[in-house]
Design a protein around this motif. Structure first.
Motif, mmCIF file in Angstrom:
data_model
loop_
_atom_site.group_PDB
_atom_site.id
_atom_site.type_symbol
_atom_site.label_atom_id
_atom_site.label_comp_id
_atom_site.label_asym_id
_atom_site.label_seq_id
_atom_site.Cartn_x
_atom_site.Cartn_y
_atom_site.Cartn_z
ATOM 1 N N GLY A 1 35.913 20.155 76.283
ATOM 2 C CA GLY A 1 35.654 20.636 74.929
ATOM 3 C C GLY A 1 34.685 21.785 74.890
ATOM 4 N N ILE A 2 34.443 22.405 76.026
ATOM 5 C CA ILE A 2 33.445 23.462 76.024
ATOM 6 C C ILE A 2 34.054 24.856 75.981
ATOM 7 C CG2 ILE A 2 31.268 22.552 76.948
ATOM 8 C CD1 ILE A 2 32.739 22.872 79.726
ATOM 9 N N THR A 3 35.346 24.957 76.348
ATOM 10 C CA THR A 3 35.951 26.285 76.412
ATOM 11 C C THR A 3 36.049 26.895 75.021
ATOM 12 O OG1 THR A 3 37.448 25.096 77.829
ATOM 13 C CG2 THR A 3 37.798 27.478 77.623
ATOM 14 N N PRO A 4 35.411 28.051 74.776
ATOM 15 C CA PRO A 4 35.548 28.641 73.454
ATOM 16 C C PRO A 4 36.874 29.389 73.338
ATOM 17 C CG PRO A 4 34.125 29.995 74.827
ATOM 18 C CD PRO A 4 34.603 28.861 75.680
ATOM 19 N N LEU A 5 37.369 29.559 72.123
ATOM 20 C CA LEU A 5 38.591 30.336 71.912
ATOM 21 C C LEU A 5 38.271 31.811 72.114
ATOM 22 C CD1 LEU A 5 39.853 28.339 68.893
ATOM 23 C CD2 LEU A 5 41.151 28.686 70.979
ATOM 24 N N LYS A 6 39.244 32.527 72.703
ATOM 25 C CA LYS A 6 38.952 33.900 73.090
ATOM 26 C C LYS A 6 39.451 34.902 72.046
ATOM 27 C CE LYS A 6 41.048 32.665 76.645
ATOM 28 N NZ LYS A 6 41.820 32.394 77.810
ATOM 29 N N ALA A 7 39.238 34.620 70.813
ATOM 30 C CA ALA A 7 39.770 35.505 69.777
ATOM 31 C C ALA A 7 38.830 36.676 69.519
ATOM 32 C CB ALA A 7 39.964 34.727 68.504
ATOM 33 N N GLU A 8 39.437 37.779 69.051
ATOM 34 C CA GLU A 8 38.611 38.919 68.651
ATOM 35 C C GLU A 8 37.872 38.560 67.375
ATOM 36 O OE1 GLU A 8 41.215 42.239 67.841
ATOM 37 O OE2 GLU A 8 42.474 41.647 69.524
ATOM 38 N N GLN A 9 36.695 39.155 67.231
ATOM 39 C CA GLN A 9 35.944 38.972 65.991
ATOM 40 C C GLN A 9 36.684 39.724 64.882
ATOM 41 O OE1 GLN A 9 33.167 37.105 65.854
ATOM 42 N NE2 GLN A 9 32.950 37.450 63.666
ATOM 43 N N GLY A 10 36.957 39.064 63.777
ATOM 44 C CA GLY A 10 37.703 39.728 62.727
ATOM 45 C C GLY A 10 36.832 40.094 61.551
ATOM 46 N N LYS A 11 37.457 40.726 60.548
ATOM 47 C CA LYS A 11 36.686 40.986 59.331
ATOM 48 C C LYS A 11 37.338 40.253 58.166
ATOM 49 C CE LYS A 11 38.786 45.341 58.096
ATOM 50 N NZ LYS A 11 38.744 46.766 58.129
ATOM 51 N N PRO A 12 36.504 39.758 57.263
ATOM 52 C CA PRO A 12 37.043 38.912 56.204
ATOM 53 C C PRO A 12 37.847 39.685 55.156
ATOM 54 C CG PRO A 12 34.653 39.120 56.015
ATOM 55 C CD PRO A 12 35.062 39.901 57.206
ATOM 56 N N GLY A 13 38.716 38.951 54.458
ATOM 57 C CA GLY A 13 39.451 39.514 53.323
ATOM 58 C C GLY A 13 40.936 39.659 53.573
ATOM 59 N N GLY A 14 41.661 39.836 52.486
ATOM 60 C CA GLY A 14 43.095 40.126 52.586
ATOM 61 C C GLY A 14 43.992 38.929 52.327
ATOM 62 N N THR A 15 45.212 39.253 51.923
ATOM 63 C CA THR A 15 46.224 38.225 51.662
ATOM 64 C C THR A 15 47.369 38.396 52.651
ATOM 65 O OG1 THR A 15 45.687 38.130 49.322
ATOM 66 C CG2 THR A 15 47.875 37.359 49.940
ATOM 67 N N LEU A 16 47.661 37.346 53.357
ATOM 68 C CA LEU A 16 48.778 37.377 54.304
ATOM 69 C C LEU A 16 50.021 36.852 53.589
ATOM 70 C CD1 LEU A 16 49.594 37.538 57.471
ATOM 71 C CD2 LEU A 16 49.448 35.081 57.331
ATOM 72 N N VAL A 17 51.075 37.658 53.560
ATOM 73 C CA VAL A 17 52.332 37.191 52.966
ATOM 74 C C VAL A 17 53.290 36.858 54.101
ATOM 75 C CG1 VAL A 17 54.251 37.739 51.425
ATOM 76 C CG2 VAL A 17 51.987 38.667 50.959
ATOM 77 N N MET A 18 53.643 35.592 54.172
ATOM 78 C CA MET A 18 54.533 35.143 55.222
ATOM 79 C C MET A 18 55.893 34.866 54.593
ATOM 80 S SD MET A 18 53.900 32.013 57.793
ATOM 81 C CE MET A 18 52.193 32.180 58.100
ATOM 82 N N GLY A 19 56.949 35.336 55.217
ATOM 83 C CA GLY A 19 58.285 35.102 54.669
ATOM 84 C C GLY A 19 59.000 34.034 55.463
ATOM 85 N N THR A 20 59.781 33.226 54.760
ATOM 86 C CA THR A 20 60.541 32.178 55.436
ATOM 87 C C THR A 20 61.830 31.891 54.673
ATOM 88 O OG1 THR A 20 60.505 29.890 56.221
ATOM 89 C CG2 THR A 20 59.276 30.332 54.219
#
Lengths: 325, 526
Positions: B19-38
């Motif tokens: 449980g020690i391995t951190p996720l390797k994601a880039e630091q992001g910036k807040p905000g925005g709406t994600l529109v996902m289509g399905t």
């Protein structure tokens, strides 16, 4: 006969008709192969026998069809249209959330068809052998002959790429603001193509009908009399001829309401218009019996109410019926 | 990729605390709406009682799970900040985050974990996930100790994605039937996004959970999941930029089209755990098809490369066995059934089916799932003339809709059928069901509808389900797959060309093995 008595008699007829529609549709949909429990299992990526049995018991599908019918009618008469098998929600809630969109589409298409169609018919009747008349006839023939879904798809292709000024899918854009005016304008913007597609078939019919009717009436004695006494052409067309010529249009419009609603199923499917049509389409594929029956119940109600209204409008337009009635 | 996956899986499945391995994601910036289509319509939004993509995509945003799995098949901390697998593999201890709260403000305790496991065990179609669970100890509110009747290595994967959403007992434990619980349509979870609105068949709106237990996340303010009537209109909307992300894109013409759009990234990464397979199933109860040689002959009688290259425009991958190529348990070393008309004819001769005057040996019906034209109908249309070359007269039997097809195949009323089946991560979850003798269940779709039963395969699958050592587990699955492939209860065709098309403006797109069926808490707009 008093208007109230007419309405009362119509309501009794309507009740019996709706009951017959429900029973017939209930039996029809049960004849179709396939089992809603399997569709739900299919959505889940599989299920065990116990789970299928649980689903069937939960929705009463393990009972004989006649028992299911009895239970359904009993509940329907108390205003409970049951729970959708597919969507985890009461049918009444699903249908009432969609019926507004269908009424908006159907009424817009119908009013557009009646007004524009009649107008074109009147214009065409002015010079029956002229170019305008020929054009109206040509457009009418094409509009009437083209299958509604084809017209819809052609408009989608046209407006998706070549002239991207109208949205081709949905009723409004949820990513836009949800204040009343923005939403209303957005709905109107989205309404253009579906209403045009649905309206064009009927527009063609009304144009032909009003043209023929106008030509017949324009040749009658009282029109000659009107002209002889010096009435203007506008008055002759508007006050004298049109009032009589529009009667067949009103009759046909009322009778056709049912077919416009069924046309809406196709148009809604092509344009993803979130009305009863798309819900009906999805529910039939999912064998969602209560939802399909709920939709048929409401659409038959719509047709019956529309026919009743047509009758009343007819009485307003044609005084002879009021006198005889 | 496969090697990394195997090593990582081996490392994590061995007993010990992690449980020690951190996720390797880039630091992001807040905000925005994600529109996902399905195009998939969700019945409701509670994955504890409903499997499938339509519920899993929103479900993984609303509900957090004990663990998450990264792109190397490695479990990562999520609601559990660490976990411990006992030496004998019969117990897993989850150490829950103390700051984690449900969207209604209530804290998450081991009681909720217990309730969720029990709910999934009773109501989820994938029974094998938690069937061996005997008890969940909840004496400490932040420690859940799960004990199993036998070693159950699939459990860690079954605690990720949409498979074990931690649902609040104080909301769902009110005695109502969980499958039709009204709160399934307005769910309360603890994931990165909160439920806002659900219009069945139209859209789902989710809003940022500002009280999320992982600090600083999620970055997005809102996720809108919009339904489209078909993939063509969805692809069009994606092309025009109305949709920011289109996951589970499988139409090859749309993949090719969207790949031409410079504003989009189109990738096949993120579907390794889904393992979507397209195959030709044989009803082994059929008088002709019960003969192994006939089945092998048919498998040799068509060209997988033609299907993947010509019919699917090079976008799909040939499948060779029960496990999809992206999985650590994939067996490459099996009979490949490459097109060999001569061999196919020889096998059919040996089986005693000589060609008649018209060159035909026998007639078989072929079913296929309606509505999945590229993977099913066009493959069926190719097989008909192709199998004629080996004297098999194929009659295509179309079904007007899914229920009709399901009734036929589930009810064993078929000769051959094309079918699409998912691996669902661990073979215990999505692979065993197709081959184990005890899962021959008439009336149940996606059970062992081929009625294939081999005692040795059954034994190997049972051993593999309990084996803690990943290398040994892989070896057991290798042996089972060799037998299955050679006995050909199915002819494997291809894996579905699932792709995700997303805007280049997006950072940290969901490309782990669960793809869009994992929390989008790291996704951001650049």
């Amino acid at each position: 006969m008093s208007i109230l008595l007419v309405i009362f008699r119509r309501l009794v007829h309507a009740f019996l008709l709706i009951l017959a529609v429900l029973v017939l549709n209930f039996l029809l949909i049960h004849i179709a192969p396939g089992d809603p429990a399997e569709v739900i299992a299919g959505e889940m990526g599989g299920a065990t026998e116990e789970m299928l049995a649980q689903i069937r018991t939960a929705y009463g599908l393990d009972q004989p069809v006649i028992v299911q019918l009895g239970t359904y009618l009993g509940k329907a008469l108390q205003g409970d249209l049951g729970q959708s098998f597919f969507y985890n929600a009461p049918v009444l809630e699903l249908v009432s959330g969609r019926i507004g969109a269908t009424i908006l589409l159907v009424m817009t298409a119908l009013l557009f068809a009646i007004f524009v169609g009649t107008l074109l018919g009147v214009i065409a009747s002015h010079k029956p052998k002229g170019i305008v008349s020929g054009l109206v006839t040509l457009v009418s023939v094409i509009g009437y002959s083209a299958p509604i879904f084809w017209t819809g798809m052609m408009l989608v292709i046209l407006f998706a790429w070549s002239i991207p000024i109208f949205p081709i899918s949905g009723m409004y854009d949820i990513t836009k603001g949800d204040d009343l005016w923005t939403r209303a304008l957005d709905i109107l913007h989205h309404l253009v193509l579906p209403a045009l597609t649905l309206g064009i078939v009927y527009l063609a019919q009304y144009a032909r009908l009003s043209r023929a009717s106008m030509l017949e009436i324009l040749g009658s004695d009282y029109i000659r009399t009107a002209r002889a006494k010096g009435a203007s052409e506008i008055s002759v067309y508007g006050r004298h001829a049109l009032r009589n010529a529009i009667l067949p249009v009103v009759t046909i419009a009322g009778l056709q309401f049912g077919s416009v609603v069924s046309g809406a199923v196709l148009v809604e499917t092509v344009f993803s218009w979130p009305g009863l049509g798309t819900l009906a389409f999805d529910s039939i594929l999912a064998r969602d019996y209560p939802t399909v029956l709920g939709i048929l119940f409401f659409s038959s109600l719509l047709v019956i109410v529309a026919n009743l209204l047509t009758d009343l409008v007819y009485r307003l337009v044609d005084p002879r019926i009021r006198m005889e009635g | 990729m496969r090697k990394i996956g195997v090593m990582a899986l081996a490392a994590t499945l061995l007993a010990g605390t992690f449980g020690i391995t951190p996720l390797k994601a880039e630091q992001g910036k807040p905000g925005g709406t994600l529109v996902m289509g399905t195009t998939q319509k969700a019945r409701h939004l509670n994955p504890a009682v409903q499997s499938g993509i339509a519920t899993a995509v929103p479900g993984t945003q609303i509900f957090a799970t004990p663990l998450r799995i990264d792109e190397n098949w490695q479990p990562q901390p999520y609601l559990a900040e660490s976990w411990n697998v006992s030496q004998d593999g019969r117990s897993i201890t989850l150490n829950l985050r103390k700051n984690a709260r449900f969207h209604d403000g209530e804290p998450i305790t081991s009681e909720d974990v217990k309730f969720s496991i029990e709910t999934v065990k009773t109501n989820h179609p994938f029974k094998s996930m938690f069937e061996p669970v005997e008890n969940v100890d909840t004496s400490d509110p932040h420690i859940a100790i799960i004990t199993f009747s036998k070693s159950h290595p699939a459990a860690l994967l079954a605690m990720s994605s949409a498979l074990l959403p931690i649902i609040p007992k104080h909301v769902y434990g009110d005695g109502q039937d969980l499958k039709s619980h009204p709160m399934n349509n307005a769910p309360v979870g603890s994931g990165p996004f909160k439920f806002k609105e659900f219009k069945p068949g139209e859209y789902i709106i989710l809003e940022k959970n500002s009280d999320y237990f992982l600090e600083g996340r999620p970055y997005l303010d809102k996720i809108i999941i919009k339904n489209y009537k078909d993939t063509t209109s969805l692809a069009l909307a994606t092309d025009k930029g109305e949709v920011t992300m289109f996951p589970f894109l499988s139409s090859t013409k749309d993949i090719r089209r969207l790949k031409k759009n410079d504003d989009l990234v189109v990738t096949s990464k993120g579907y390794e755990a889904v393992g979507p397979m397209n195959w030709l199933a044989f009803n082994t109860n059929n008088e002709i098809l019960k003969n192994e040689k006939v089945r092998q002959a048919i498998a040799y009688g068509f060209d997988r490369n033609f299907i993947t290259n010509a019919l699917h425009g090079g976008q799909s991958t040939a499948a060779t066995g029960p496990v999809a190529p992206g999985s650590p348990f994939y067996a490459a070393d099996v009979e490949k059934f490459e097109l060999d008309i001569e061999k196919a004819n020889k096998l059919l001769d040996e089986a005693g089916y000589k060609p008649g005057e018209d060159g035909m040996r026998f007639k078989l019906k072929l079913d296929y799932i309606p509505g999945a034209a590229e993977m099913q109908k066009s493959v069926a249309e190719y097989l008909k003339p192709q199998l004629k070359k080996i004297g098999v007269d194929v009659e295509l039997r179309a079904s007007p809709d899914f229920p009709t097809w399901a009734k036929r195949v589930g009810g064993h009323d078929f000769d051959m059928s094309l079918d699409i089946v998912f691996n669902w991560g661990d073979p215990v979850i999505g692979v065993h069901r197709t081959y184990s003798c005890e899962n021959i269940r008439k009336g149940v779709i996606w059970s062992n509808t081929q009625s294939y039963c081999n005692g040795k395969v059954d034994g190997l699958l049972k051993l593999a389900a309990e084996e803690q050592d990943t290398d040994k587990r892989i070896a057991l699955y290798q042996e089972a797959q060799e037998i299955i492939v050679s006995e050909a209860p199915l002819a494997f065709i291809n894996t579905l060309p699932y792709h995700t098309a997303y805007s280049k403006k997006l950072g940290n797109p969901p490309l782990t093995v669960w793809g869009a069926m994992s929390p989008l808490d790291e996704v951001y707009f650049k």
